[in-house]
Design a protein around this motif. Structure first.
Motif, PDB file in Angstrom:
ATOM      1  N   ILE A   6       0.531   8.217   6.592  1.00 25.02           N
ATOM      2  CA  ILE A   6      -0.990   8.237   6.181  1.00 25.02           C
ATOM      3  C   ILE A   6      -1.313   7.179   5.178  1.00 25.02           C
ATOM      4  CG2 ILE A   6      -2.413   9.963   4.904  1.00 25.02           C
ATOM      5  CD1 ILE A   6      -0.587  12.117   5.930  1.00 25.02           C
ATOM      6  N   TYR A   7      -2.358   6.361   5.322  1.00 22.80           N
ATOM      7  CA  TYR A   7      -2.800   5.604   4.666  1.00 22.80           C
ATOM      8  C   TYR A   7      -4.164   5.996   3.785  1.00 22.80           C
ATOM      9  CZ  TYR A   7      -5.159   1.561   2.708  1.00 22.80           C
ATOM     10  OH  TYR A   7      -6.072   0.882   1.934  1.00 22.80           O
ATOM     11  N   SER A   8      -4.168   6.045   2.494  1.00 24.31           N
ATOM     12  CA  SER A   8      -5.347   6.496   1.632  1.00 24.31           C
ATOM     13  C   SER A   8      -6.210   5.304   1.762  1.00 24.31           C
ATOM     14  CB  SER A   8      -4.776   6.882   0.197  1.00 24.31           C
ATOM     15  OG  SER A   8      -5.942   7.446  -0.562  1.00 24.31           O
ATOM     16  N   SER A   9      -7.145   5.287   2.648  1.00 23.78           N
ATOM     17  CA  SER A   9      -8.085   3.999   2.528  1.00 23.78           C
ATOM     18  C   SER A   9      -9.488   4.323   1.774  1.00 23.78           C
ATOM     19  CB  SER A   9      -8.672   3.896   3.832  1.00 23.78           C
ATOM     20  OG  SER A   9      -9.777   4.789   4.179  1.00 23.78           O
ATOM     21  N   PRO A  10     -10.156   3.479   1.436  1.00 27.96           N
ATOM     22  CA  PRO A  10     -11.375   3.690   0.688  1.00 27.96           C
ATOM     23  C   PRO A  10     -12.369   4.747   1.501  1.00 27.96           C
ATOM     24  CG  PRO A  10     -11.009   1.456   0.796  1.00 27.96           C
ATOM     25  CD  PRO A  10     -10.047   2.311   1.572  1.00 27.96           C
ATOM     26  N   LEU A  11     -12.252   5.081   2.518  1.00 23.60           N
ATOM     27  CA  LEU A  11     -13.131   5.860   3.566  1.00 23.60           C
ATOM     28  C   LEU A  11     -12.499   7.169   3.542  1.00 23.60           C
ATOM     29  CD1 LEU A  11     -14.270   3.141   6.042  1.00 23.60           C
ATOM     30  CD2 LEU A  11     -15.493   3.934   3.963  1.00 23.60           C
ATOM     31  N   GLY A  12     -11.278   7.531   3.389  1.00 20.89           N
ATOM     32  CA  GLY A  12     -10.479   8.424   3.364  1.00 20.89           C
ATOM     33  C   GLY A  12      -9.139   8.346   3.873  1.00 20.89           C
ATOM     34  N   PHE A  13      -8.675   9.500   4.161  1.00 22.86           N
ATOM     35  CA  PHE A  13      -7.083   9.358   4.689  1.00 22.86           C
ATOM     36  C   PHE A  13      -7.000   8.934   6.122  1.00 22.86           C
ATOM     37  CE2 PHE A  13      -6.693  12.358   1.193  1.00 22.86           C
ATOM     38  CZ  PHE A  13      -5.623  11.835   0.357  1.00 22.86           C
ATOM     39  N   LEU A  14      -6.395   8.119   6.382  1.00 19.96           N
ATOM     40  CA  LEU A  14      -6.111   7.423   7.771  1.00 19.96           C
ATOM     41  C   LEU A  14      -4.645   7.953   8.271  1.00 19.96           C
ATOM     42  CD1 LEU A  14      -7.273   5.828  10.225  1.00 19.96           C
ATOM     43  CD2 LEU A  14      -6.183   3.816   9.206  1.00 19.96           C
ATOM     44  N   GLU A  15      -5.105   8.823   9.172  1.00 20.69           N
ATOM     45  CA  GLU A  15      -3.532   9.242   9.747  1.00 20.69           C
ATOM     46  C   GLU A  15      -3.204   8.412  10.983  1.00 20.69           C
ATOM     47  OE1 GLU A  15      -2.771  13.448  10.089  1.00 20.69           O
ATOM     48  OE2 GLU A  15      -3.670  13.864   7.954  1.00 20.69           O
ATOM     49  N   ILE A  16      -2.104   7.867  10.953  1.00 18.36           N
ATOM     50  CA  ILE A  16      -1.729   6.852  12.235  1.00 18.36           C
ATOM     51  C   ILE A  16      -0.344   7.655  12.832  1.00 18.36           C
ATOM     52  CG2 ILE A  16      -0.906   4.925  12.709  1.00 18.36           C
ATOM     53  CD1 ILE A  16      -1.940   3.800   9.860  1.00 18.36           C
ATOM     54  N   CYS A  17      -0.456   7.886  14.119  1.00 19.80           N
ATOM     55  CA  CYS A  17       0.479   8.496  14.939  1.00 19.80           C
ATOM     56  C   CYS A  17       1.050   7.855  16.111  1.00 19.80           C
ATOM     57  CB  CYS A  17      -0.198   9.843  15.487  1.00 19.80           C
ATOM     58  SG  CYS A  17      -1.000  10.929  14.536  1.00 19.80           S
ATOM     59  N   ARG A  26      -2.647   7.521  18.156  1.00 27.37           N
ATOM     60  CA  ARG A  26      -3.831   8.321  17.435  1.00 27.37           C
ATOM     61  C   ARG A  26      -3.777   7.586  16.176  1.00 27.37           C
ATOM     62  NH1 ARG A  26      -6.975  12.475  18.710  1.00 27.37           N
ATOM     63  NH2 ARG A  26      -7.023  13.070  16.394  1.00 27.37           N
ATOM     64  N   ALA A  27      -5.165   7.494  15.826  1.00 28.14           N
ATOM     65  CA  ALA A  27      -5.497   7.002  14.210  1.00 28.14           C
ATOM     66  C   ALA A  27      -6.786   7.639  14.042  1.00 28.14           C
ATOM     67  CB  ALA A  27      -5.505   5.643  13.836  1.00 28.14           C
ATOM     68  N   TYR A  28      -6.924   8.436  12.734  1.00 26.85           N
ATOM     69  CA  TYR A  28      -8.103   9.184  12.755  1.00 26.85           C
ATOM     70  C   TYR A  28      -8.343   9.347  11.119  1.00 26.85           C
ATOM     71  CZ  TYR A  28      -4.693  12.893  12.590  1.00 26.85           C
ATOM     72  OH  TYR A  28      -3.856  13.776  12.588  1.00 26.85           O
ATOM     73  N   PHE A  29      -9.506   9.325  10.723  1.00 27.41           N
ATOM     74  CA  PHE A  29      -9.922   9.675   9.448  1.00 27.41           C
ATOM     75  C   PHE A  29      -9.973  11.097   9.199  1.00 27.41           C
ATOM     76  CE2 PHE A  29     -11.504   5.406   9.748  1.00 27.41           C
ATOM     77  CZ  PHE A  29     -10.909   4.717   8.567  1.00 27.41           C
ATOM     78  N   THR A  43       4.764   3.282  12.438  1.00 22.72           N
ATOM     79  CA  THR A  43       3.721   3.879  11.662  1.00 22.72           C
ATOM     80  C   THR A  43       3.673   3.489  10.460  1.00 22.72           C
ATOM     81  OG1 THR A  43       4.975   5.967  10.969  1.00 22.72           O
ATOM     82  CG2 THR A  43       3.779   6.069  13.022  1.00 22.72           C
ATOM     83  N   LYS A  44       4.916   2.978   9.739  1.00 23.79           N
ATOM     84  CA  LYS A  44       4.693   2.208   8.458  1.00 23.79           C
ATOM     85  C   LYS A  44       4.051   1.121   8.581  1.00 23.79           C
ATOM     86  CE  LYS A  44       8.883   4.644   6.137  1.00 23.79           C
ATOM     87  NZ  LYS A  44      10.246   4.340   5.817  1.00 23.79           N
ATOM     88  N   ALA A  45       4.370   0.324   9.696  1.00 23.41           N
ATOM     89  CA  ALA A  45       3.974  -0.969   9.712  1.00 23.41           C
ATOM     90  C   ALA A  45       2.516  -1.216  10.002  1.00 23.41           C
ATOM     91  CB  ALA A  45       4.640  -1.678  10.972  1.00 23.41           C
TER      92      ALA A  45
END
Length: 155
Positions: A6-17, A26-29, A43-45
Motif C-alpha cells: 500500500i502506497y499512500s499517494s496524494p490521491l489516496g491509498f494505492l493498493e498494489i496486488c 491489480r492496483a486501485y485507489f 509489490t514493494k518495487a
C-alpha cells in the motif's frame, strides 16, 4: 497467495496486488486500505515506482503486469501503456491505434474496467463529452494524475 503493498499517494491509498510474485494483477485507489496484508519484492518495487512517479521522478514503469480481462480489453490496456507521459488520446484515437476506429465506445468501456490504475495509464485517455468520461467514478483521480504529469513535464 495474493501479495499486496500500500502506497499512500496524494490521491489516496494505492493498493498494489500481485498474483504470487509473477506480475502485478491489480492496483486501485481506496480511502480505507487493507488492515492486514503481506508484501513481496514485486509489490514493494511497484510501490517504490509509484512513489517516484508521484514525486515527478519517474515517467514510465518497469513492472510485469497481468491484468485479467478479455483479449480486447488487454489490447486496449496495452495501447494505454504506449501513450506518451503527459499526453492524452481520445477513445476514438485509441480505437484507431488498435486498428478499429469504429470501436470508440468499446474502448471507453475497456478503459473504465482497467484493473491496474496508474501503471496502466488509463488517465491519459479522454472522451469528447462522453458519458463515461464525465461521469466516471474515477474521473477526478484521472484528471489529477494527468494534470500532475503535465506539471512535472514542464520542469
Amino acid at each position: 497467495m495474493i501479495y499486496k503493498s500500500i502506497y499512500s499517494s496524494p490521491l489516496g491509498f494505492l493498493e498494489i496486488c500481485s498474483d504470487g510474485g509473477e506480475a502485478i494483477t491489480r492496483a486501485y485507489f481506496t480511502s480505507t486500505p487493507s488492515a492486514e496484508y503481506v508484501e513481496n519484492a514485486l509489490t514493494k518495487a511497484a510501490a517504490a515506482q509509484a512513489r517516484a512517479y508521484f514525486e515527478g521522478e519517474r515517467r514510465s514503469f518497469e513492472l510485469p503486469l497481468a491484468p485479467e480481462g478479455t483479449a480486447f480489453q488487454k489490447q486496449v490496456w496495452h495501447a494505454c501503456t504506449e501513450i506518451e507521459y503527459a499526453h492524452s488520446k481520445t477513445f476514438k484515437e485509441l480505437a484507431a491505434a488498435i486498428g478499429d476506429d469504429k470501436a470508440a465506445r468499446k474502448v471507453a468501456l475497456a478503459v473504465e474496467e482497467n484493473p491496474i490504475a496508474v501503471f496502466i495509464p488509463d488517465h491519459r485517455v479522454k472522451g469528447k463529452a462522453s458519458f463515461l468520461a464525465t461521469l466516471s467514478s474515477r474521473s477526478a483521480v484521472k484528471e489529477a494524475l494527468l494534470g500532475a504529469e503535465v506539471q512535472f513535464a514542464k520542469r
